[in-house]
Design a protein around this motif. Structure first.
Motif, PDB file in Angstrom:
ATOM      1  N   PRO A 155       0.942  -1.401   0.427  1.00 44.85           N
ATOM      2  CA  PRO A 155       0.324   0.020   0.106  1.00 44.85           C
ATOM      3  C   PRO A 155       1.122   1.405   0.091  1.00 44.85           C
ATOM      4  O   PRO A 155       1.975   1.520  -0.017  1.00 44.85           O
ATOM      5  N   TYR A 197      -7.532  -2.975 -10.815  1.00 41.46           N
ATOM      6  CA  TYR A 197      -6.317  -2.399  -9.963  1.00 41.46           C
ATOM      7  C   TYR A 197      -5.988  -3.352  -9.031  1.00 41.46           C
ATOM      8  O   TYR A 197      -7.629  -4.292  -8.648  1.00 41.46           O
ATOM      9  N   THR A 198      -5.203  -3.162  -8.407  1.00 39.81           N
ATOM     10  CA  THR A 198      -4.918  -3.955  -7.062  1.00 39.81           C
ATOM     11  C   THR A 198      -5.197  -2.864  -5.961  1.00 39.81           C
ATOM     12  O   THR A 198      -5.504  -2.326  -6.232  1.00 39.81           O
ATOM     13  N   PRO A 199      -5.540  -3.458  -4.705  1.00 34.56           N
ATOM     14  CA  PRO A 199      -5.204  -2.568  -3.447  1.00 34.56           C
ATOM     15  C   PRO A 199      -4.558  -1.464  -3.335  1.00 34.56           C
ATOM     16  O   PRO A 199      -5.102  -0.549  -3.029  1.00 34.56           O
ATOM     17  N   ARG A 202      -5.520   0.803  -5.812  1.00 39.52           N
ATOM     18  CA  ARG A 202      -6.656   1.974  -5.723  1.00 39.52           C
ATOM     19  C   ARG A 202      -6.061   2.981  -4.846  1.00 39.52           C
ATOM     20  O   ARG A 202      -6.688   4.049  -4.224  1.00 39.52           O
ATOM     21  N   ASP A 203      -5.216   2.477  -3.366  1.00 38.88           N
ATOM     22  CA  ASP A 203      -4.907   3.081  -2.452  1.00 38.88           C
ATOM     23  C   ASP A 203      -3.971   3.934  -2.961  1.00 38.88           C
ATOM     24  O   ASP A 203      -3.881   5.829  -2.155  1.00 38.88           O
ATOM     25  N   THR A 220     -13.759   7.714  -7.058  1.00 37.48           N
ATOM     26  CA  THR A 220     -14.165   6.418  -7.503  1.00 37.48           C
ATOM     27  C   THR A 220     -14.615   6.979  -8.592  1.00 37.48           C
ATOM     28  O   THR A 220     -15.172   5.559  -9.317  1.00 37.48           O
TER      29      THR A 220
END
Length: 230
Positions: A155, A197-199, A202-203, A220
């Motif tokens: 992240p 997107y991976t988490p 997105r972060d 969003t």
């Protein structure tokens, strides 16, 4: 009533006799973006002293005024807050740095840093004005990972968030909404170049949106729109 008589005539005569004059002194110079000229111009920073005049001759001080900024081309005076606006040259450099930083941030949080993502990132960076090849971006991302101990897919940590804010915070006030959204969408397209997107992606894109003062609901919406083929 004869011309020049009456209240208006007396006021006009009084203005010719009594008045004020400002004597300006240059205390600095530089280059700025002149709103009236619409481009980069040289300027002088001025301070002034007002004097009461009789028949055009200064007789009594009336205090200081200014400071002011005078354009060397159109000679108009502005408040010193006009210097907060970056010059065209500085703005272009800020925009290049912003796109480059966003591209590196997205690549650094990517799960693979694939050739497709590198190609998309290099295209965005070159469009912003940097002469940058895919191999250079790959080397930079790997050097950052080695320097910070990061691994792909992590992240957006405090260090990366600080770098994004340092690059984007000064730029955001000078961009229209469409310009701020364009930078976010460029980052989104890099993230999507090798899959959903991976988490972590997105972060980091949420951090980009926050630094660009884009509301969370708009972030969003834009990330969803970037997934839709045009």
């Amino acid at each position: 009533m004869l011309p020049g008589r009456g209240r208006d005539g007396r006021a006009a005569r009084l203005q010719r006799i009594l008045g004020t004059r400002t004597a300006w002194t240059a205390v600095g110079d530089g280059e700025f973006f002149c709103p009236d000229c619409g481009g980069d111009r040289n300027y002088q920073r001025l301070t002034g002293r007002r004097r009461f005049t009789v028949l055009g001759l200064p007789v009594l001080p009336r205090g200081d005024c200014g400071p002011a900024v005078e354009c060397a081309a159109c000679l108009r005076h502005y408040g010193t807050d006009v210097l907060d606006h970056p010059t065209t040259t500085r703005f272009a450099a800020m925009l290049r740095d912003a796109v480059h930083t966003v591209a590196l941030a997205v690549l650094a949080t990517s799960g693979t840093c694939s050739r497709t993502a590198l190609r998309t990132a290099a295209g965005a960076v070159r469009a912003a004005g940097y002469d940058c090849a895919e191999e250079q971006l790959d080397a930079l991302v790997r050097a950052l990972a080695a320097d910070t101990g990061r691994f792909y897919g992590e992240p957006c940590g405090p260090g990366l968030a600080i770098e994004l804010h340092e690059a984007l915070d000064p730029l955001a006030p000078h961009l229209a909404a469409a310009g701020r959204e364009s930078i976010l969408l460029q980052g989104a397209r890099i993230a999507l170049a090798d899959g959903p997107y991976t988490p972590a992606e997105r972060d980091v894109l949420a951090t980009v949106g926050a630094a660009l003062t884009i509301p969370a609901e708009d972030v969003t919406r834009l990330l969803a729109a970037a997934r839709t083929p045009s």
